[in-house]
Design an enzyme around this catalytic site. Structure first.
Site, PDB file in Angstrom:
ATOM      1  N   ASN A  30       0.863  -1.190   0.000  1.00 31.43           N
ATOM      2  CA  ASN A  30       0.000   0.000   0.000  1.00 31.43           C
ATOM      3  C   ASN A  30       0.897   1.236   0.000  1.00 31.43           C
ATOM      4  O   ASN A  30       1.483   1.573   1.031  1.00 31.43           O
ATOM      5  CB  ASN A  30      -0.890  -0.047   1.249  1.00 31.43           C
ATOM      6  CG  ASN A  30      -1.693   1.234   1.428  1.00 31.43           C
ATOM      7  OD1 ASN A  30      -1.807   2.046   0.507  1.00 31.43           O
ATOM      8  ND2 ASN A  30      -2.241   1.415   2.617  1.00 31.43           N
ATOM      9  N   SER A  61       3.619  -2.534  10.405  1.00 31.69           N
ATOM     10  CA  SER A  61       5.079  -2.494  10.552  1.00 31.69           C
ATOM     11  C   SER A  61       5.765  -3.809  10.174  1.00 31.69           C
ATOM     12  O   SER A  61       6.701  -4.252  10.853  1.00 31.69           O
ATOM     13  CB  SER A  61       5.455  -2.061  11.977  1.00 31.69           C
ATOM     14  OG  SER A  61       4.973  -0.762  12.237  1.00 31.69           O
ATOM     15  N   LYS A 119       0.076   4.268  -0.295  1.00 31.55           N
ATOM     16  CA  LYS A 119      -0.597   5.434   0.313  1.00 31.55           C
ATOM     17  C   LYS A 119      -0.446   6.662  -0.585  1.00 31.55           C
ATOM     18  O   LYS A 119      -0.407   6.546  -1.795  1.00 31.55           O
ATOM     19  CB  LYS A 119      -0.073   5.672   1.727  1.00 31.55           C
ATOM     20  CG  LYS A 119      -0.092   4.399   2.581  1.00 31.55           C
ATOM     21  CD  LYS A 119       0.111   4.673   4.025  1.00 31.55           C
ATOM     22  CE  LYS A 119       0.181   3.344   4.773  1.00 31.55           C
ATOM     23  NZ  LYS A 119       0.141   3.477   6.207  1.00 31.55           N
ATOM     24  N   GLU A 160      -6.703   4.301   8.127  1.00 30.99           N
ATOM     25  CA  GLU A 160      -6.569   5.744   7.848  1.00 30.99           C
ATOM     26  C   GLU A 160      -7.866   6.291   7.252  1.00 30.99           C
ATOM     27  O   GLU A 160      -8.251   7.433   7.526  1.00 30.99           O
ATOM     28  CB  GLU A 160      -5.361   5.979   6.928  1.00 30.99           C
ATOM     29  CG  GLU A 160      -4.052   5.798   7.689  1.00 30.99           C
ATOM     30  CD  GLU A 160      -2.883   5.302   6.866  1.00 30.99           C
ATOM     31  OE1 GLU A 160      -2.925   5.387   5.622  1.00 30.99           O
ATOM     32  OE2 GLU A 160      -1.914   4.804   7.477  1.00 30.99           O
ATOM     33  N   GLY A 197       2.453   1.872  10.903  1.00 31.46           N
ATOM     34  CA  GLY A 197       3.349   3.009  10.756  1.00 31.46           C
ATOM     35  C   GLY A 197       4.054   3.400  12.045  1.00 31.46           C
ATOM     36  O   GLY A 197       4.646   4.469  12.136  1.00 31.46           O
ATOM     37  N   HIS A 245      -9.460   0.833   5.186  1.00 32.31           N
ATOM     38  CA  HIS A 245      -8.151   0.987   5.836  1.00 32.31           C
ATOM     39  C   HIS A 245      -8.311   1.889   7.065  1.00 32.31           C
ATOM     40  O   HIS A 245      -9.134   2.806   7.064  1.00 32.31           O
ATOM     41  CB  HIS A 245      -7.159   1.606   4.835  1.00 32.31           C
ATOM     42  CG  HIS A 245      -5.756   1.587   5.351  1.00 32.31           C
ATOM     43  ND1 HIS A 245      -5.276   2.555   6.210  1.00 32.31           N
ATOM     44  CD2 HIS A 245      -4.728   0.720   5.164  1.00 32.31           C
ATOM     45  CE1 HIS A 245      -4.018   2.275   6.511  1.00 32.31           C
ATOM     46  NE2 HIS A 245      -3.657   1.163   5.886  1.00 32.31           N
ATOM     47  N   GLU A 286      -5.198  -5.569  10.736  1.00 34.53           N
ATOM     48  CA  GLU A 286      -4.181  -4.545  10.969  1.00 34.53           C
ATOM     49  C   GLU A 286      -4.453  -3.853  12.304  1.00 34.53           C
ATOM     50  O   GLU A 286      -5.276  -2.930  12.377  1.00 34.53           O
ATOM     51  CB  GLU A 286      -4.231  -3.494   9.854  1.00 34.53           C
ATOM     52  CG  GLU A 286      -3.964  -4.062   8.471  1.00 34.53           C
ATOM     53  CD  GLU A 286      -3.436  -2.975   7.548  1.00 34.53           C
ATOM     54  OE1 GLU A 286      -2.278  -3.083   7.146  1.00 34.53           O
ATOM     55  OE2 GLU A 286      -4.170  -2.016   7.261  1.00 34.53           O
TER      56      GLU A 286
HETATM   57  C1  PEP Z   1      -0.740  -0.097   6.248  1.00 36.89           C
HETATM   58  O1  PEP Z   1      -0.826   1.086   6.033  1.00 36.89           O
HETATM   59  O2  PEP Z   1      -1.630  -0.867   5.866  1.00 36.89           O
HETATM   60  C2  PEP Z   1       0.428  -0.575   6.993  1.00 36.89           C
HETATM   61  C3  PEP Z   1       0.409  -1.796   7.428  1.00 36.89           C
HETATM   62  O3  PEP Z   1       1.452   0.322   7.169  1.00 36.89           O
HETATM   63  P1  PEP Z   1       2.903   0.004   7.806  1.00 36.89           P
HETATM   64  O4  PEP Z   1       3.420  -1.247   7.157  1.00 36.89           O
HETATM   65  O5  PEP Z   1       3.726   1.194   7.485  1.00 36.89           O
HETATM   66  O6  PEP Z   1       2.693  -0.198   9.276  1.00 36.89           O
END
Ligand code: PEP
Length: 261
Positions: free
Chosen positions: A13, A216, A15, A101, A177, A99, A171
């Site tokens: 992703n 992460s 973003k 966000e 992040g 997601h 997630e």
């Molecule tokens: C995400 O945005 O779906 C995500 C898992 O981000 P990150 O890997 O940066 O934690």
């Protein structure tokens, strides 16, 4: 021996990052990384503006294209929105829905997620439905309750056939992040719970649904995470912006997969 259901599914992703040239360069590096990735499902999820450029790179390769969001109507006066048929036309096969966000910054709810999943399936896209608890919910011991609510409302009214085309991304919001990953045991506990719930609601199609982990993920933690029985792959944010990191995650998952075959 752990009974693995399927080869790794690894989605990046990107973003709101990367201009056209940067996006196609990154896609080219990932697609050209080597034949050893052929066993893995790789999905690149650039911003809308770069879908066309990345579609040109992934065409004819084993990698697939995805979008970060969609609206539930097919067309009309919805300024700023993009529909399922438009994404299909842009050669997307997958689309992220819900997601964290989108939920936290743009106010999406399980009800809007439900409408978007329906629209994705109707357009012939596979939705990657994101669910997960915030830190306060985990600390209060309410993680599984939160997951149950998101699954029940977000997937209300879908059929077994719909679930066969749907991917769930667990997630934990506190891991996105932040550099703080769920331990393999924490992630496995929730993945197994999700699989159990999907099996109860959708039978075989639910129980064999791809359930991927996000939060992460890096090359250094993808092997132990993928070793867990119910983790089918990863949704990768930050580390997907660099070809070496993303490919490293896929390779480590493949290493775990091949050891189990
Ligand atoms: C995400 O945005 O779906 C995500 C898992 O981000 P990150 O890997 O940066 O934690």
């Amino acid at each position: 021996m752990v009974r693995r259901r399927r080869p790794p599914f690894v989605a990046g992703n990107w973003k709101m990052n990367l201009r056209l040239r940067e996006a196609s360069d990154l896609a080219r590096k990932i697609v050209g990384a080597g034949p050893d990735l052929a066993d893995c499902t790789i999905v690149l999820i650039p911003p809308f503006t770069a879908l066309g450029a990345v579609a040109g790179v992934v065409a004819g390769s084993a990698a697939a294209l995805g979008a970060q969001d969609l609206f539930w109507e097919d067309q009309g006066a919805y300024t700023g929105e993009v529909s399922g048929p438009m994404l299909k036309d842009a050669r997307c096969e997958y689309v992220l829905v819900g997601h964290s966000e989108r939920r936290q910054i743009f106010g999406e709810t399980d009800e809007t997620v439900n409408r978007k999943v329906r629209a994705a399936l109707k357009a012939g896209l596979s939705p990657i439905v994101c669910i997960g608890e915030v830190l306060a919910e985990r600390d209060a011991g309410r993680t599984l309750e939160r997951i149950d609510g998101q699954l029940a409302r977000g997937l209300a009214g879908f059929s077994r056939e719909d679930m066969a085309r749907t991917i769930i991304a667990y997630e934990p919001v506190w891991a996105i992040g932040t550099g703080r990953t769920a331990t393999p045991e924490q992630a496995q506990e929730v993945h197994a719970h999700i699989r159990g719930r999907l099996g109860e609601s959708y039978g075989h199609e639910g129980a064999t649904c791809a359930i991927i982990y996000g939060g992460s993920v890096k090359p250094a933690n993808s092997y132990p995470l993928f070793k867990e029985e119910d983790i089918d792959g990863f949704l990768v944010g930050g580390a997907s912006l660099e070809a070496g990191g993303f490919v490293g995650i896929a390779r480590e998952a493949l290493r775990a997969y091949r050891e189990e075959k």
